[in-house]
Design an enzyme around this catalytic site. Structure first.
Site, PDB file in Angstrom:
ATOM      1  N   THR A  91       0.841  -1.193   0.000  1.00  0.00           N
ATOM      2  CA  THR A  91       0.000   0.000   0.000  1.00  0.00           C
ATOM      3  C   THR A  91       0.882   1.251   0.000  1.00  0.00           C
ATOM      4  O   THR A  91       2.064   1.186   0.318  1.00  0.00           O
ATOM      5  CB  THR A  91      -0.916   0.055   1.243  1.00  0.00           C
ATOM      6  OG1 THR A  91      -0.092   0.037   2.413  1.00  0.00           O
ATOM      7  CG2 THR A  91      -1.870  -1.124   1.260  1.00  0.00           C
ATOM      8  N   ASP A 205      -4.404   5.438   1.673  1.00  0.00           N
ATOM      9  CA  ASP A 205      -4.813   6.711   2.267  1.00  0.00           C
ATOM     10  C   ASP A 205      -4.276   7.828   1.390  1.00  0.00           C
ATOM     11  O   ASP A 205      -3.368   7.610   0.597  1.00  0.00           O
ATOM     12  CB  ASP A 205      -4.275   6.843   3.707  1.00  0.00           C
ATOM     13  CG  ASP A 205      -2.785   6.559   3.799  1.00  0.00           C
ATOM     14  OD1 ASP A 205      -2.389   5.367   3.714  1.00  0.00           O
ATOM     15  OD2 ASP A 205      -2.006   7.515   3.891  1.00  0.00           O
TER      16      ASP A 205
HETATM   17  N1  HPA Z   1       3.685   6.723   4.545  1.00  0.00           N
HETATM   18  C1  HPA Z   1       4.512   5.711   4.305  1.00  0.00           C
HETATM   19  N2  HPA Z   1       4.115   4.518   3.912  1.00  0.00           N
HETATM   20  C2  HPA Z   1       2.790   4.329   3.732  1.00  0.00           C
HETATM   21  C3  HPA Z   1       1.871   5.352   3.964  1.00  0.00           C
HETATM   22  C4  HPA Z   1       2.355   6.612   4.376  1.00  0.00           C
HETATM   23  O1  HPA Z   1       1.586   7.563   4.590  1.00  0.00           O
HETATM   24  N3  HPA Z   1       0.625   4.853   3.713  1.00  0.00           N
HETATM   25  C5  HPA Z   1       0.811   3.564   3.332  1.00  0.00           C
HETATM   26  N4  HPA Z   1       2.097   3.249   3.348  1.00  0.00           N
END
Ligand code: HPA
Length: 233
Positions: A91, A205
């Site tokens: 992600t 996100d």
């Molecule tokens: N920062 C770093 N790695 C991540 C984030 C983030 O906001 N969201 C998902 N992996």
């Protein structure tokens, strides 16, 4: 004999390995997508499995979070187990405001702040890029599966927590789509050891808008990313 952090026997790991950060995600995929999956690693609970997908042999190995942990597994997979293709499935936090939670990114390159990446090149910046053949095949697989993807650049960081509100301004301006914590070192090590690497990332996100995935969205989009990656065996 295995390697220091993997107890698999030589030959237990397929030439193509999906590398999620989370070992339980590796188990979930082995349980739900692979046939005849066997678990070949329990060291540090960093689970790894080999099975078949549509008749093709494939492994899935957790790496842990961050470039330090990822580098260990990537090195050992390639050097000891002769892995040829590594596909990260993970992600990222989007830093472009029009990127929505659930969108899937095929990463062309990974900028970043990895200390390891800088030290290795004596302070110069190596442009860590995905393998074109894997990237192209992933794109074709996604088209065939009717799963929309976005191709572009990402940033890999060693620090998840940071209190600078302008931290991502320049990166955003230079087209970086999202931020995660593993791909830069994956690309660098794979290239150095003559393996192919790619990262497929689902936006979990949006750092700019504050949007975050519901558990249902996470589940559905996670499936899309996995289906693309599994086609690369
Ligand atoms: N920062 C770093 N790695 C991540 C984030 C983030 O906001 N969201 C998902 N992996």
């Amino acid at each position: 004999m295995g390697s220091i952090h993997l107890e698999a026997k030589i030959g237990d790991i397929a030439e193509t390995v999906l590398v999620p950060g989370d070992p339980l995600r590796a188990k979930y995929v082995a349980d739900n997508f692979l046939e005849n999956a066997i678990c070949y690693n329990n060291v540090r609970n960093m689970l790894g499995f080999t099975g078949t997908y549509k008749g093709k042999r494939i492994s899935i190995q957790g790496t842990g979070m961050g470039m330090g942990s990822t580098a260990i597994y990537v090195n050992e997979l390639i050097e000891t187990y002769k892995v040829k293709q590594l596909i990260r499935v993970g992600t990222c936090g989007a830093i472009q405001k029009d990127l929505k939670v659930g969108e899937i990114i095929l990463a062309m390159s990974a900028s970043g702040d990895s200390g390891a990446n800088m030290a290795y090149f004596n302070g110069f910046q190596y442009a860590a890029t995905a393998d074109f053949d894997l990237l192209f095949r992933a794109y074709q697989a996604a088209q065939q599966l009717n799963i929309p993807t976005i191709q572009g650049s990402i940033f890999s960081t060693d620090t998840f927590y940071d209190d600078d509100p302008h931290r991502w301004d320049k990166w955003k301006k230079h087209g970086i789509l999202g931020v995660e914590m593993e791909s830069q070192i994956l690309f660098t090590i794979a290239k150095r050891l003559q393996a192919k690497a790619l990262s497929i990332l689902t936006v979990s996100d949006n750092i700019i808008t504050g949007e975050a995935a519901s558990s249902k969205e996470r589940e559905q989009t996670f499936m899309g990313m996995m289906k693309i990656a599994l086609e690369l065996a």
